[in-house]
Scaffold this motif. Structure first.
Motif, mmCIF file in Angstrom:
data_model
loop_
_atom_site.group_PDB
_atom_site.id
_atom_site.type_symbol
_atom_site.label_atom_id
_atom_site.label_comp_id
_atom_site.label_asym_id
_atom_site.label_seq_id
_atom_site.Cartn_x
_atom_site.Cartn_y
_atom_site.Cartn_z
ATOM 1 N N THR A 32 0.783 -1.231 0.000
ATOM 2 C CA THR A 32 0.000 0.000 0.000
ATOM 3 C C THR A 32 0.817 1.285 0.000
ATOM 4 O OG1 THR A 32 0.011 0.080 2.391
ATOM 5 C CG2 THR A 32 -1.825 -1.082 1.358
ATOM 6 N N SER A 33 2.114 1.196 0.136
ATOM 7 C CA SER A 33 2.960 2.376 0.322
ATOM 8 C C SER A 33 2.607 3.152 1.577
ATOM 9 C CB SER A 33 2.865 3.346 -0.872
ATOM 10 O OG SER A 33 3.412 2.754 -2.000
ATOM 11 N N ILE A 34 1.886 2.511 2.466
ATOM 12 C CA ILE A 34 1.555 3.171 3.739
ATOM 13 C C ILE A 34 2.483 2.660 4.819
ATOM 14 C CG2 ILE A 34 -0.174 3.454 5.544
ATOM 15 C CD1 ILE A 34 -2.267 2.783 3.623
ATOM 16 N N PRO A 86 -11.411 2.868 3.064
ATOM 17 C CA PRO A 86 -12.156 4.039 2.594
ATOM 18 C C PRO A 86 -11.260 5.231 2.266
ATOM 19 C CG PRO A 86 -12.724 3.507 4.877
ATOM 20 C CD PRO A 86 -11.844 2.440 4.402
ATOM 21 N N LEU A 87 -10.117 5.329 2.935
ATOM 22 C CA LEU A 87 -9.305 6.520 2.742
ATOM 23 C C LEU A 87 -8.192 6.340 1.721
ATOM 24 C CD1 LEU A 87 -9.028 7.699 6.424
ATOM 25 C CD2 LEU A 87 -10.563 8.503 4.667
ATOM 26 N N LEU A 88 -7.903 5.099 1.385
ATOM 27 C CA LEU A 88 -6.785 4.827 0.501
ATOM 28 C C LEU A 88 -6.969 5.487 -0.855
ATOM 29 C CD1 LEU A 88 -4.155 3.402 0.672
ATOM 30 C CD2 LEU A 88 -5.224 1.312 -0.129
ATOM 31 N N LYS A 89 -8.218 5.504 -1.316
ATOM 32 C CA LYS A 89 -8.477 6.046 -2.654
ATOM 33 C C LYS A 89 -8.110 7.519 -2.729
ATOM 34 C CE LYS A 89 -12.661 3.512 -2.309
ATOM 35 N NZ LYS A 89 -13.777 3.930 -1.587
ATOM 36 N N MET A 96 -3.259 9.324 5.594
ATOM 37 C CA MET A 96 -3.006 7.930 5.945
ATOM 38 C C MET A 96 -2.116 7.830 7.171
ATOM 39 S SD MET A 96 -4.876 6.760 3.775
ATOM 40 C CE MET A 96 -4.753 5.133 4.455
ATOM 41 N N ILE A 97 -1.079 8.685 7.220
ATOM 42 C CA ILE A 97 -0.198 8.643 8.392
ATOM 43 C C ILE A 97 -0.998 8.928 9.649
ATOM 44 C CG2 ILE A 97 1.728 9.781 9.546
ATOM 45 C CD1 ILE A 97 2.860 10.411 6.812
ATOM 46 N N MET A 98 -1.831 9.957 9.563
ATOM 47 C CA MET A 98 -2.572 10.324 10.759
ATOM 48 C C MET A 98 -3.602 9.285 11.152
ATOM 49 S SD MET A 98 -2.790 14.375 10.806
ATOM 50 C CE MET A 98 -3.622 14.651 9.279
ATOM 51 N N ILE A 184 -5.444 -9.900 -10.485
ATOM 52 C CA ILE A 184 -5.306 -10.022 -9.033
ATOM 53 C C ILE A 184 -6.203 -8.994 -8.350
ATOM 54 C CG2 ILE A 184 -3.704 -9.746 -7.098
ATOM 55 C CD1 ILE A 184 -1.491 -10.634 -8.959
ATOM 56 N N ASN A 185 -6.903 -9.459 -7.341
ATOM 57 C CA ASN A 185 -7.778 -8.554 -6.603
ATOM 58 C C ASN A 185 -6.944 -7.759 -5.611
ATOM 59 O OD1 ASN A 185 -9.572 -7.326 -4.820
ATOM 60 N ND2 ASN A 185 -11.095 -8.934 -5.083
ATOM 61 N N VAL A 186 -6.567 -6.547 -6.030
ATOM 62 C CA VAL A 186 -5.650 -5.751 -5.211
ATOM 63 C C VAL A 186 -6.231 -5.456 -3.837
ATOM 64 C CG1 VAL A 186 -4.502 -3.530 -5.009
ATOM 65 C CG2 VAL A 186 -4.540 -4.725 -7.189
ATOM 66 N N SER A 187 -7.515 -5.150 -3.827
ATOM 67 C CA SER A 187 -8.128 -4.807 -2.550
ATOM 68 C C SER A 187 -7.987 -5.953 -1.547
ATOM 69 C CB SER A 187 -9.598 -4.458 -2.791
ATOM 70 O OG SER A 187 -10.312 -4.598 -1.614
#
Lengths: 295, 311, 383
Positions: A32-34, A86-89, A96-98, A184-187
């Protein structure tokens, strides 16, 4: 010689947990790069829930482990579905950090509510005299911790390289668009990555609690140090986090041993800052790969 | 600056002036003082995060540096308070530059963690080398401006909030000026801003330093009010609290800093009955805000107002 | 008729309430600031519970000279700023006659300027010597927790008796550990003891083997650990696993059965100076503290299903000292202060036998402690 070995063993013990947290960071980051700053909390969940089932409810050892891991996986799942998905989009990094910080506080609050501020522990997996190697003492539980960490790493390696599911996850980390195109189902992969990293953290917690006890707020420090481990090895590189974690543990131990124990914690932070500033790809990473990563 | 802002400033000033007169409860005045101090930090952080798009998980470090340096200079070196504060701001800006130059080359998550690491290191330094170590130290001289010592709560209330007003005027001007527009452009698209010929890194560093100055000014005001300092008031938890103020108030409007600071300062008072739940409630509030009200209270209120006007 | 019946009942109720002792005199209000939540909640929670229990008992028995006792408890959340706010609220809003607490030295120091300028007696339950010293600047401040220096003195006296000359110390990097470390380093030469190793660890550290190994290799004949919280237990377990062969001494923070439970068999042989509250059942019956300790501990355990620990005891002492002052000197801040300073002599409390004076606003010395060793999972007083 025995002094050096003792410091080494001490470093390996703490380093194991750092390594596991670091691996957890990498798995989520890769898909996710998170950066999941709530990673450390799963270690605490592992330790406290294990106490709850094993000592509190007096369930058998294996059952307690299974239940603890289930709880950790569920928390990870809820976190991902309710707050991350919900917030990834939105693609807003700050957000995301917060969010991960907010969730870590939430988890901590729940743990405090349920368990209070006391430390908890349970008996080591095997009782018995510690081993003495060249004058340095190593307890049986320490061997368990190191062993379980090693085993987890092997299992993860096999998973990511030898199973379809694992390779699908790996594909996502390399190139999301291509992965999608391949069907591939990324989600689902994202969800799985959270679950796996939650499990790893919990495993670390289950193993380390007989040695170092567990309280509701150990998570923050573990997140920071685990993150240092991941950065040291190069963010995103599984094996890097392992090396980073053990190196960090040993460096801390040596600093306390040979220099001054008050500065132990500063070591991790200074190394992390140094690497962030001057070699962000980590000890093993390549700078070009780093630049290609989208943020 | 726009009519809306000027009006708001006038209203704020009015409220500040009559508050201690209308409300006699000195306890509420004290809460107001702490809210004002927090607002100073929050305004700086809002500019950094909302307008320059940078993140800081270590504002408590600058808050702490400002407090400790000003306290040490005035207590141990006998310098006049006003000079101590000025020097503290200088030290803080220097620390900000040292951190900013390598750190601002990083992006997103990396920057966040770099500031977190910085915050923790400063915390450890205060812990190990600060006077009194973990136990802290007291007898810090009270705030003293050109011979007048601020002893009463009333005085301090006016002092702190007048500072807030001045800082707001300065900040609003900044945002509206060329620099400010460049900041917003940068947040929107770095490449475009660079194409327009604006030196990005220099701008980022300037904003970072600015936010550090606001935070250390707040720290100094804290030190000379409470007259006792210990490292436990400057931890990661406090950095996260400042972050919460910005998120709740609204990241894209510096008035949000004031609103967020007020709410976060008053929250523990409201939660006094809830002891065991406090951490849980903090986490819950923050999570819910980020999920459902991430624009923040001030921008949301403005939006609602605008929609109502254009009905 | 029904209506009159009800009216009669109401009037009757009023008469009863009116004439019942607790409602006919003005309540005596005191404030309390405890770290009920936050890092020091292991202090604040038993302190708060103790106060709640005692206030109930006192009011059931008729209050203080007929006046009900009201204690307004504020939670400082282990944060100095909150402690300051709490103090201001209690003084300015609630207009209390005296304040007990705060739980930690740092918070006490932050609150002292406020209570002093408001000329309100402050009876802290924290350990730091700087709370009541220099006495000249602490006119309105007292404390009921033993000085950490007294605990150190107790340990060193015992060591001198048993011929230990070289010690290694390992302390936690919080204000509790820091104060202990300073005391340990300062007082050692007075007892002919040299500190050969000075190690430290953080509150969240998981393993202290490295530090202990350094202590052993420096030639120490004993280890002294100064911390509260899980650190004490981890050090004990590490010490046991290493089979260090030299005795482990703990601070007075060790005094909780929970620590023995968590450390398991590693706790065997650990020595510490403990307030008598923890070992009340091992005291001779004639001891002046035994009766009140027995009542306090049994009442507390019956009500809260856990042990009060030494910290709860400090709150007990602080409250009862104020109650004593109110009983004899009345609801006047200055009179309360004077009473505490001059009339608390040979006063048995949970922490020890208090002897306050214009020169000593704590009133306890090292005789407040007994040297206790862990034997067979229980406490045993060392002779």
């Amino acid at each position: 010689m025995s002094l050096l070995l003792q410091f080494l063993f001490s470093g390996l013990t703490t380093g194991s947990v750092y390594a596991l947290v670091g691996i957890g960071f990498n798995i989520v980051y890769n898909s996710t790069s998170i950066l999941n700053l709530a990673q450390g909390e799963f270690v605490v969940i592992g330790g406290l829930m294990m106490w709850f089932f094993f000592v509190g409810m007096k369930l058998p050892f294996a059952t307690s482990v299974a239940l603890t891991l289930t709880v950790a996986a569920t928390v990870a799942l809820l976190m991902e579905r309710l707050t991350i998905k919900p917030l990834l989009k939105k693609g807003d990094l700050l957000l995301m950090i917060m969010v991960t910080i907010a969730v870590s506080i939430l988890i901590r609050g729940l743990l405090m509510f349920k368990f209070g501020k006391d430390p908890y522990t349970y008996p080591p997996f095997t009782e018995g005299e510690p081993l003495v190697i060249y004058g340095a003492v190593i307890t049986q539980q320490t061997l368990w911790v190191i062993g379980i960490t090693a085993l987890s790493i092997v299992i993860l390696y096999l998973f990511f390289n030898k199973t379809m599911l694992g390779r699908a996850m790996k594909a996502c980390s390399l190139d999301i668009k291509a992965a999608r195109l391949m069907g591939i189902n990324v989600s689902n992969m994202v969800m799985l990555s959270f679950i796996i990293s939650g499990l790893i953290g919990a495993i670390g917690g289950i193993a380390i609690t007989p040695i170092s006890l567990m309280e509701y707020d150990k998570g923050a420090m573990l997140s920071v140090k685990g993150f240092c481990a991941a950065i040291m090895g190069g963010l995103g590189r599984g094996r890097g986090a392992v090396v980073g974690g053990f190196t960090l543990g040993i460096l801390e131990s040596f600093t306390a041993g040979y220099i001054h124990s008050g500065f132990k914690d500063a070591v991790a932070l200074l190394i992390m800052l140094f690497i962030l500033f001057f070699r962000p790809a980590g000890i093993f990473g390549k700078t070009e790969t780093l630049r290609l990563r989208k943020f | 600056m726009g009519k809306g802002n000027i009006l708001s400033l006038l209203i704020l000033t009015l409220v500040i002036i009559i508050f201690p007169i209308v409300i006699k409860d000195t306890y509420l005045h004290t809460i107001g003082i702490f809210a004002g101090i927090n607002a100073l930090v929050a305004i700086g952080l809002t500019i950094l995060m909302g307008y320059a798009g940078q993140i800081s998980l270590g504002q408590a470090a600058f808050y702490g540096i400002g407090a400790y340096i000003s306290a040490i200079l005035s207590l141990h070196f006998g310098l006049p308070v006003i000079l101590s504060i000025f020097l503290a701001l200088l030290v803080s800006s220097t620390a900000a530059i040292i951190l900013a130059i390598p750190a601002l080359r990083l992006k997103g998550h990396y920057l966040a963690v770099a500031t977190l690491g910085f915050g923790e290191i400063i915390h450890i330094i205060l812990h190990e080398w600060g006077p009194g170590g973990p136990s802290g130290f007291g007898d810090i001289p009270k705030m003293n401006l050109f011979g007048y010592t601020f002893t009463s709560t009333n005085d301090y209330f006016y002092l702190v909030w007048m500072c807030v007003v001045v800082i707001m005027i300065f900040s609003l001007n900044l945002i509206n000026s060329m620099t400010g527009k460049a900041l917003q452009a940068m947040h929107g698209s770095e490449i475009a801003t660079q194409t327009a010929g604006i030196n990005l890194t220099k701008l980022k560093i300037k904003v970072f330093i600015l936010s550090s100055i606001y935070a250390s000014l707040a720290g100094a005001m804290y030190a000379h009010y409470v007259t006792f300092l210990s490292p436990s008031s400057f931890s990661l938890f406090h950095s996260v609290l400042f972050l919460m103020m910005v998120v709740i108030g609204g990241i894209s409007n510096i008035w949000g800093g004031i609103v967020g600071a007020l709410i976060i300062t008053i929250l523990p008072e409201v939660l006094r009955g809830f002891k065991e739940f406090d951490i849980l409630l903090y986490g819950l509030i923050l999570t819910l805000f980020l999920l459902f009200m991430r624009k923040g209270l001030v921008p949301m209120t403005i939006d609602t107002y605008k929609r109502w006007i254009h009905r | 008729m029904k209506f009159f019946g009800k009216l009669l009942l109401i009037i009757l109720a009023f008469i009863i309430l009116w004439t019942s002792p607790s409602y006919c005199k003005e309540p005596y209000k005191i404030g309390a600031i405890f770290s009920v939540t936050g890092a020091a909640s292991f202090l604040g929670e038993p302190e708060k519970n103790t106060v709640l229990m005692l206030v109930e008992q006192i009011n059931k028995a008729g209050g203080i000279n007929g006046h009900p006792l009201e204690v307004i408890i504020e939670d400082s959340k282990s944060d100095e700023t909150q402690a300051v706010l709490a103090a201001k609220k209690l003084i300015e809003k609630d207009k209390v006659l005296a304040i007990i607490g705060p739980s930690t030295t740092g918070e006490s120091m932050a609150v002292i300027p406020i209570t002093t300028s408001a000329q309100t007696p402050l009876i802290s339950v924290a350990a730091g010597a700087s709370i009541t010293q220099p006495v000249k600047e602490r006119y309105w401040v007292f404390k009921t927790a033993q000085y950490d220096t007294s605990a150190v003195e107790a340990i060193y006296t015992y060591m001198k008796k048993t011929g230990i000359k070289k010690v290694g110390i390992i302390t936690i990097t919080t204000s509790f550990g820091d104060a202990g470390r300073k005391a340990l380093l300062e007082l050692a030469p007075k007892f002919g003891i040299s500190v050969v190793a000075d190690e430290r660890y953080g509150p969240k550290d998981t393993d202290m083997t490295t530090q202990l190994v350094k202590i052993k290799s420096a030639g120490a004949q004993a280890v002294i650990n100064w911390s509260v919280g899980p650190g004490q237990v981890i050090v004990t377990k590490n010490w046991h696993a290493l089979k260090m062969g030299i005795p482990l001494f703990q601070s007075h923070g060790w005094g909780s059965k929970k620590n023995i439970e968590l450390a398991g068999k590693a706790a065997e042989g650990v020595i510490a100076p403990l307030g008598r509250l923890v070992i009340w059942d091992k005291l001779p019956d004639k001891h002046p503290q035994k009766a009140l300790l027995k009542k306090y501990v049994t009442d507390y355990e019956a009500r809260y299903k856990s042990e009060p620990g030494t910290f709860g005891g400090h709150a007990y002492d602080a409250l009862m000292i104020v109650v004593d002052a109110l009983k004899n000197a009345g609801p006047d801040k200055k009179k309360i202060r004077d009473y505490i300073e001059n009339k608390i002599k040979n006063w048995p409390g949970t922490g020890g036998i208090f002897n306050m004076s214009p020169n000593d606003h704590c009133g306890l010395d090292m005789t407040a402690f007994e040297m206790v060793i862990v034997k067979n999972g229980d406490w045993e007083i060392l002779k």
